[in-house]
Each structure stands twice: as C-alpha cells, then as structure tokens.
Write a protein that holds these residues in place. Structure first.
Motif, PDB file in Angstrom:
ATOM      1  N   LEU A 152     117.084 -49.298  59.676  1.00 35.42           N
ATOM      2  CA  LEU A 152     117.373 -48.916  58.251  1.00 35.42           C
ATOM      3  C   LEU A 152     116.651 -50.348  57.069  1.00 35.42           C
ATOM      4  CD1 LEU A 152     120.780 -47.329  57.801  1.00 35.42           C
ATOM      5  CD2 LEU A 152     118.703 -46.339  57.476  1.00 35.42           C
TER       6      LEU A 152
ATOM      7  N   ASN B 295     112.852 -50.497  57.249  1.00 40.14           N
ATOM      8  CA  ASN B 295     112.351 -49.521  56.517  1.00 40.14           C
ATOM      9  C   ASN B 295     112.616 -49.563  55.071  1.00 40.14           C
ATOM     10  OD1 ASN B 295     111.347 -48.039  58.862  1.00 40.14           O
ATOM     11  ND2 ASN B 295     113.353 -46.930  59.075  1.00 40.14           N
ATOM     12  N   PHE B 296     113.481 -50.071  54.509  1.00 39.93           N
ATOM     13  CA  PHE B 296     113.729 -50.257  53.041  1.00 39.93           C
ATOM     14  C   PHE B 296     112.816 -51.569  52.741  1.00 39.93           C
ATOM     15  CE2 PHE B 296     115.870 -52.492  49.592  1.00 39.93           C
ATOM     16  CZ  PHE B 296     116.014 -51.562  48.700  1.00 39.93           C
TER      17      PHE B 296
ATOM     18  N   TRP C 152     119.760 -42.504  54.634  1.00 42.43           N
ATOM     19  CA  TRP C 152     118.688 -43.012  53.946  1.00 42.43           C
ATOM     20  C   TRP C 152     118.327 -42.671  52.494  1.00 42.43           C
ATOM     21  CZ3 TRP C 152     115.552 -46.680  54.408  1.00 42.43           C
ATOM     22  CH2 TRP C 152     114.113 -46.649  53.880  1.00 42.43           C
TER      23      TRP C 152
ATOM     24  N   HIS D  47     120.268 -46.474  62.739  1.00 42.33           N
ATOM     25  CA  HIS D  47     120.793 -47.661  61.711  1.00 42.33           C
ATOM     26  C   HIS D  47     120.043 -48.832  61.952  1.00 42.33           C
ATOM     27  CE1 HIS D  47     123.625 -44.269  61.660  1.00 42.33           C
ATOM     28  NE2 HIS D  47     123.870 -44.590  60.399  1.00 42.33           N
TER      29      HIS D  47
ATOM     30  N   ASP E 225     120.461 -35.318  56.296  1.00 44.14           N
ATOM     31  CA  ASP E 225     120.585 -36.643  56.214  1.00 44.14           C
ATOM     32  C   ASP E 225     121.205 -37.423  54.957  1.00 44.14           C
ATOM     33  OD1 ASP E 225     119.900 -39.238  56.731  1.00 44.14           O
ATOM     34  OD2 ASP E 225     117.701 -39.335  56.070  1.00 44.14           O
TER      35      ASP E 225
END
Length: 298
Positions: A146, A149-150, A234, A143, A231
């Motif tokens: 996150l 990556n976004f 994500w 996490h 998942d």
C-alpha cells in the motif's frame, strides 16, 4: 431354416430368473439423509445473512431492532432506498465503481492472458524460474504494498483520479496462474496445425486459445471484477473527495450521514451495492462451473 423348421418352445420351460439387485440398506438411506441435511445447513449458513440483509432493507427501524426478530417484514418500506440515494451521492459512487471495475478488469485480464500465453507457448530462458518468482509474489499480503503504491501514484500526480484507482491493480498474478494452468491442458496438435497453416501467435491466441478457454477466461474476469468492485482500502487511501469515492466507501459515507442510525436506509444502500455483482454472477454461473470443472474428467 424357415419358421416351420425352428424348434418349438418347451411348454414347461420357466423364464430365467432376473439377477437379484440388493435393496438400498437403511444405513445408506441414513447417510443420504444426513448429506441432504448437511447441504441444507450449509445453504442456511450461506444464504441466511443475505436473506436478512434484503428483508431488513425493507423494514422500519422498530422492526429491525425488535426481539424476537421479524423474519418476514410485515410492512414493506420501499422509501429506504430513496432515503439512501438522497443521503449520499450514489450516482458518483456507481459511476466510479463501474469505471474502475470494468476498465481495470479488461486491462488486467488482457495482461493475464498475454502473460499466460507467453509462459505456455513461448520459449525463453528462465521461464520456470520467473513463474516461480511470480507465484512467490502471491504470498505477499496486499497491504504490504500500500505505501509503495501510494508514494508512486502520488509522484505521478494521480491522487484522487481514475488512473490512481486503476493503475496499481493491473498486474494479476492469480489470473495469470489460473489461465496458464488451463492453457497447459489444451491439445498441442491444434497449435501445431495452426502454425503449419501460417498462423502467428496473435492469431493463435485470438482464434484458438481464447475460444477454447472461454469458461476459464470468464471465471477469471468475474473474480477480478468482484475484487475490484468490493475493494475498500485502496480507494479509501487514494481518494480525497466524494466525487471520486467508490461504492464501498460510499457505504461508510452513508453511515456517517445517517445521524440517527437509520439502518433501513443503510441496508438498502448495501443491497444496491451487491445487486449488480449478484446479477453478473447469476448470468455467468454456467461458465464459472465449466471453468472450475474443466480437466476434472476425460
């Protein structure tokens, strides 16, 4: 010496006594019975929720809410599966999950194989320190990455696309670790013989390492596949339309669509989600057991 010359057997000689084998004591039997009872208890704890899920997917709402619970449904309601399929676009959900899981698993497994082979068979400076750095990356919670990556995926314009769903999970440190530890147990003589015959690294990997590592490769592939199939966080962040949602998000969508909490349909949708993974697991379980037990004995 002929048969006539052989000494005759003594008429009064008694046969040698057989070695005494101690019988299983009462304490040993009690321990064995306790072990069986413990295994039954573990099986009930592990399989009980799955049994309740499958049976509840075939029940009516009054049977699901009844107390004491109905462990065996008296009326099979197969229409729960049709209700779930109509309430949510499960066709899109299945397609998205299939593409993300299969394509992501193939690419991630290929990257893990190449990295593991390089760490074992290719000499380069700093190899041990780089591997320790990768192991340290396993300690970082998923996490935490996150937001980076976004932001990266958003700058690339991959929001609400298959590329955005697949790309951030292509690096598998866990798979690299498992495959590297297995490749370290492969006999070096076979690799040396292949090099003497003129085989290059790619040929050694595809013709020697992969066939000898098949159980471990299948084990890593199944772990990666199940992780991608289940998942939730994500896909929820990176997708914005129902056409790009995956199955775990589809269950949330189904829960929102069922205004009157038709738990039979919701549980039927859950069964449709877990059945493909269970089928793959049962088909590959012998390879998984072999992969997890390799190196346990010589």
């Amino acid at each position: 010496m002929t048969a006539l010359d052989a000494p005759a057997a003594h008429p009064h000689r008694t046969p040698a006594p057989r070695p005494h084998r101690p019988r299983r004591t009462l304490a040993a039997r009690a321990r064995r019975l306790g072990l069986y009872l413990l295994l039954v208890l573990v099986a009930l704890i592990a399989g009980g929720p799955l049994y309740w899920l499958i049976t509840s997917a075939l029940k009516t709402n009054p049977q699901i809410y009844s107390y004491p619970p109905h462990w065996i449904p008296t009326e099979l309601r197969w229409s729960n599966f049709a209700d779930a399929w109509r309430a949510a676009p499960f066709g899109h959900f299945f397609l998205n999950s299939l593409v993300v899981s299969v394509v992501g698993t193939v690419i991630e497994l290929a990257a893990a194989l190449l990295c593991a082979y390089a760490f074992v068979f290719l000499p380069f400076p700093g190899k041990k320190w780089l591997f320790l750095f990768l192991l340290g990356a396993m300690m970082v919670p998923g996490h935490v990455t996150l937001l980076p990556n976004f932001l990266t995926v958003a700058q690339l314009g991959w929001v609400n696309t298959w590329a955005g769903l697949i790309a951030p999970g292509l690096g598998s440190v866990f798979g690299t670790f498992l495959l590297r530890q297995h490749m370290l147990t492969l006999p070096a003589e076979v690799m040396d013989a292949a090099r003497i015959d003129g085989a290059g690294h790619l040929r050694i990997l595809t013709r020697i390492v992969l066939p000898m590592s098949r159980p471990m490769v299948i084990t890593v592939a199944l772990v990666v596949l199940v992780t991608k199939w289940n998942d939730f966080i994500w896909p929820l962040i990176i997708t914005s339309s129902d056409d790009m949602r995956t199955l775990p998000i589809g269950l949330l969508f189904l829960r929102d669509q069922e205004t009157y909490a038709n738990w039979g349909a919701i549980l039927a949708g859950t069964v449709m989600v877990i059945v493909p993974v269970l089928v793959v697991f049962f088909l590959a379980q012998r390879y998984i057991i072999a992969g997890l037990t390799q190196g346990a004995g010589k």
